[in-house]
Write an enzyme that holds these catalytic residues in place. Sequence first.
Site, PDB file in Angstrom:
ATOM      1  N   GLU A   1      -1.083   1.038   7.843  1.00 50.27           N
ATOM      2  CA  GLU A   1       0.063   0.141   7.059  1.00 50.27           C
ATOM      3  C   GLU A   1       1.056   0.483   5.868  1.00 50.27           C
ATOM      4  OE1 GLU A   1      -2.607  -2.835   5.024  1.00 50.27           O
ATOM      5  OE2 GLU A   1      -0.708  -4.040   4.253  1.00 50.27           O
TER       6      GLU A   1
ATOM      7  N   HIS B   1       3.103  -6.445   3.442  1.00 44.38           N
ATOM      8  CA  HIS B   1       1.752  -6.119   4.218  1.00 44.38           C
ATOM      9  C   HIS B   1       1.855  -6.185   5.525  1.00 44.38           C
ATOM     10  CE1 HIS B   1      -0.758  -5.901   0.560  1.00 44.38           C
ATOM     11  NE2 HIS B   1       0.136  -6.831   0.076  1.00 44.38           N
TER      12      HIS B   1
ATOM     13  N   HIS C   1       0.846  -1.125  -0.129  1.00 46.54           N
ATOM     14  CA  HIS C   1      -0.070   0.038   0.137  1.00 46.54           C
ATOM     15  C   HIS C   1       0.862   1.293  -0.031  1.00 46.54           C
ATOM     16  CE1 HIS C   1      -3.517  -2.749   1.098  1.00 46.54           C
ATOM     17  NE2 HIS C   1      -2.408  -3.362   1.819  1.00 46.54           N
TER      18      HIS C   1
ATOM     19  N   GLU D   1       2.613 -11.057   5.736  1.00 41.65           N
ATOM     20  CA  GLU D   1       1.728 -10.271   6.571  1.00 41.65           C
ATOM     21  C   GLU D   1       2.311 -10.232   8.015  1.00 41.65           C
ATOM     22  OE1 GLU D   1      -1.097  -8.665   6.012  1.00 41.65           O
ATOM     23  OE2 GLU D   1      -1.762  -9.245   3.903  1.00 41.65           O
TER      24      GLU D   1
END
Length: 369
Positions: free
Chosen positions: A195, A248, A181, A317
Amino acid sequence: MQLYRLGDVGPAVADVQTTLRGLGLLVAMPAEPVFDAATDKAVREFQQRRGLSVDGLVGPETYRALAAARWKLGDRILTPATRPYVGDDVAALQERLLELGFDTGRADGVFGPRTEQALRGLQREYGLVPDGTCGPATLRALRQLGRHVTGGRPQVMREAEALHRSGAALPGKIVVIDPGHGGTDRGATGHGLEEAAIVEDLAARLEGRLTAVGVRALLTRGPDTRPSDAERATFANVAGADLVLSLHVDRASSPRPHGVACYHFGAGRGTTSTIGELLASLVQREVIARTDLLDCRIHEKTWEMLRLTRMPALRLELGHLSHPGDAARLADPSFRDTVAEAILVAVQRLYLPPDLDPPTGVMRLPVFT
Ligand SMILES: [Zn+2]
């Protein structure tokens, strides 16, 4: 596109339901095209089976997977086209070709030039017209050919061979770093953190380290761009990257879940990317060894970033922003530095021959340059 979820109404919902019904996931069509509880359950079941995120939402990725699932091998003639055919029939053809020893690359369900070439190879070998088109004659031949591959899965051997050929030295390798992102897309939020800011910072730390050991590190996005996952996969393919690292941070609706997980390509049908799995397990183990994050293990997914890339690809993640402990760790720059180091070591270990591979958690870089 629009997002469809529980409670939505309209022709697109009916479309989704028709597909789910065709797949046997929805017992009956509701009288009105309402996204009801049964539809929600069927969507989740579909996502679970397909290695997508299980959220009951029909967004672009689930919608495309539903569209692909409408096609079974033999439903239509597959032929090279400017806009390539996409679907489960293509994936089935690719898996069949791979089993028979013809290299289509990853079974991504897209009828591209490599699939065409593999198909022509099969047609030549079995005395068919090598036109690169999968029509009735080719389908008949495919049905008649037994599963004659012995001594391991050829695609697995091919990946391992490519890895071995590329050598242990990092200088000259190309690694694509994908901050998941950025820009206007801030990603998950929690405990005052975003994030996007975390993955951009982690990407910069990793980029610096990779560059220092001679790797060409390329970023999929700048601060002002917002490429789709498919565009990022294309970027890595065009760059001829050796690896893709997609970064992420997770969040959950409850403050309880925490920990780190790694994802690699796999559809649970034996078409997993073995090197991708190895990369994921190395990153996961190094991060676990160097931090006190909970080990949420590695998993197979068919996300576009993992499926459409032609090289080993990983999605990290890193912790849950919804968890106070994870958030506190992520807020600490030295923690992010440790994670960047862990990823760098994992990348180096991927290329080391087994006799040089050090135990987890102890390697320091640069060593093997
Ligand atoms: Zn994300």
